[in-house]
Design a protein around this motif. Sequence first.
Motif, PDB file in Angstrom:
ATOM      1  N   UNK A 237       0.822  -1.187   0.201  1.00 55.51           N
ATOM      2  CA  UNK A 237       0.033  -0.093  -0.109  1.00 55.51           C
ATOM      3  C   UNK A 237       0.584   1.288   0.035  1.00 55.51           C
ATOM      4  N   UNK A 238       2.238   1.315   0.405  1.00 57.16           N
ATOM      5  CA  UNK A 238       2.937   2.325   0.825  1.00 57.16           C
ATOM      6  C   UNK A 238       3.166   3.152  -0.347  1.00 57.16           C
ATOM      7  N   UNK A 239       3.259   2.687  -1.644  1.00 59.21           N
ATOM      8  CA  UNK A 239       3.476   3.777  -2.884  1.00 59.21           C
ATOM      9  C   UNK A 239       2.293   4.615  -3.189  1.00 59.21           C
ATOM     10  N   UNK A 240       1.161   3.986  -2.697  1.00 61.41           N
ATOM     11  CA  UNK A 240      -0.207   4.700  -2.918  1.00 61.41           C
ATOM     12  C   UNK A 240      -0.948   5.149  -1.826  1.00 61.41           C
ATOM     13  N   UNK A 241      -0.142   5.263  -0.750  1.00 59.49           N
ATOM     14  CA  UNK A 241      -0.922   5.880   0.588  1.00 59.49           C
ATOM     15  C   UNK A 241      -1.678   7.060   0.511  1.00 59.49           C
ATOM     16  N   UNK A 242      -1.544   7.980  -0.659  1.00 63.92           N
ATOM     17  CA  UNK A 242      -2.295   9.077  -0.846  1.00 63.92           C
ATOM     18  C   UNK A 242      -3.599   8.549  -1.343  1.00 63.92           C
ATOM     19  N   UNK A 243      -3.708   7.731  -2.011  1.00 63.84           N
ATOM     20  CA  UNK A 243      -5.084   7.021  -2.370  1.00 63.84           C
ATOM     21  C   UNK A 243      -5.808   6.514  -1.167  1.00 63.84           C
ATOM     22  N   UNK A 244      -5.167   5.557  -0.284  1.00 62.24           N
ATOM     23  CA  UNK A 244      -5.742   4.920   0.892  1.00 62.24           C
ATOM     24  C   UNK A 244      -6.160   6.209   1.767  1.00 62.24           C
ATOM     25  N   UNK A 245      -5.464   7.172   1.923  1.00 62.86           N
ATOM     26  CA  UNK A 245      -5.852   8.390   2.722  1.00 62.86           C
ATOM     27  C   UNK A 245      -7.158   9.070   2.244  1.00 62.86           C
ATOM     28  N   UNK A 246      -7.148   9.248   0.905  1.00 64.25           N
ATOM     29  CA  UNK A 246      -8.313   9.771   0.340  1.00 64.25           C
ATOM     30  C   UNK A 246      -9.664   8.780   0.510  1.00 64.25           C
TER      31      UNK A 246
END
Length: 363
Positions: A237-246
Motif C-alpha cells: 500500500x505504501x506507494x499509493x498511501x495518498x489514495x488510501x488516505x483519500x
Amino acid sequence: MNKYKKVAAIAWGVWLGCVGQAGAFQLSPSGTEAEREMAKKYGVSYKASVPLMSFALHSFGDSAHEALTQKIYGCDGDWQYCNNPNLEDAGAYVIAGVRWNDDPVFMPSAEDAKTKGCDGRYSVGFISQTRCWVNLFEEAEDKSAVDPMAFMGTGNYIARSHFGDLQFLHAMASQEGDPAEKTKREIMMWAEFAWGVADGTYPINTYLKDIRIDGWDQHFNNGQTVQDLFAVGRPWLRTNVDKVALGSLLHLVEDSFAGGHVQRREEILGDKCMDGTQAVLARIEEFHSYARQNHTKHKDADASAVARLMLMKHEPDVVDAGKKLRGFAVDGKKWADVRPYLDECVFALAKQTSPASAGDQYK
C-alpha cells in the motif's frame, strides 16, 4: 470445540452483545482480489471469505461502502453491480482506504500475540488475522462497557476507533452529550490530515507528532509515521498511501449520511454555500453516540438497502459530495480550497443542534 468453531462463536457473541460500538455503512467481508494478490507477494494470507463471521460483525456484512465508492468513481450500473469491491472504477488502493476506518491496521503487542491468538509478524486485519481481530474487539467491548473512558486516547486502533476517542472516523460522537461543534471539529481535523496525505503535504515518512493541526495531538502524539498509520505491515500500500488516505476521507463522508450516525434535516431549496456556488447537503442537527443505541437498529440502518434509499432521499447526495472531492483531488487542490466545501456544504450544522445521543429512532 475446534479452533474455527470457537472463533465463529466468539464473533457471533460479539454481534449479539455489541455495546458502545461505532459502526459504519457495511463493508464486504472479503476485501478485494487485487489486495489479496498483492499481499501474497509479501507472504500475507488474506482469506477469500470468512463464513459466519462475515455476518456476525455488522461492519463487515455487505459492501455498501464499496458500492458508494465505486459510484463516486464512475460506476453507472445498478447497485448490485456496483457493490462488487473488485471493480476497477475506484481501484484497490482507494477501497483499502475506505475499509481502513472500520479495519485500521496496527501491529499486535507481544502480550496480544501470547493471549489473543495474534501473529506478531503481521499487522492486524479482519481478513488477515480474523481470530486476533475478534478477540481484541471482544476485549475492548467488555472493557468499554465497564469504563466508557477506557479507550479515550489509549489502546489499539480497533478499540479506539470503535469504542473510544477516534469514533469521529465514523462521523459519530465519542461520548454521549458531546456538542455537535466538538464532533465537527474532530471530523474536520481528520479531513485536513487525510487531505494533506492525499495531496502530498504530509509525505509517508511524516511523524504524526510533528503534524500541526488543532486538536491533533490529543489523539496522535506517539512515534508513528503516516506509513505506520495507514500501511504498517502492508508494504503493497505504501506507494499509493495518498489514495488510501483519500479513501478514508470518503468513508467518513459516507458515514455522515447514515441515519444511525448523524441526524440531518432535509435539504432546503436555495440553501447555498461557498459564496452561493454550491448546494448545502442537508444540515446536521445531531451527531449520534453509540453508547445507548440499540445495536440491531444501528446495524439495520447501515445496510445496503438503506444506503440505496439514502441516495434517493437526498439531492445532492453523498455520491455527489464524493465526486466533488474526487474532482478536487484530480485537480490537485490544496486544503485551503477543499476546506470550505467540507465545512460549509458537507458538514454544515443546522442553526439549532443537539448534544450527542442515541437518537430517537435508535434507542
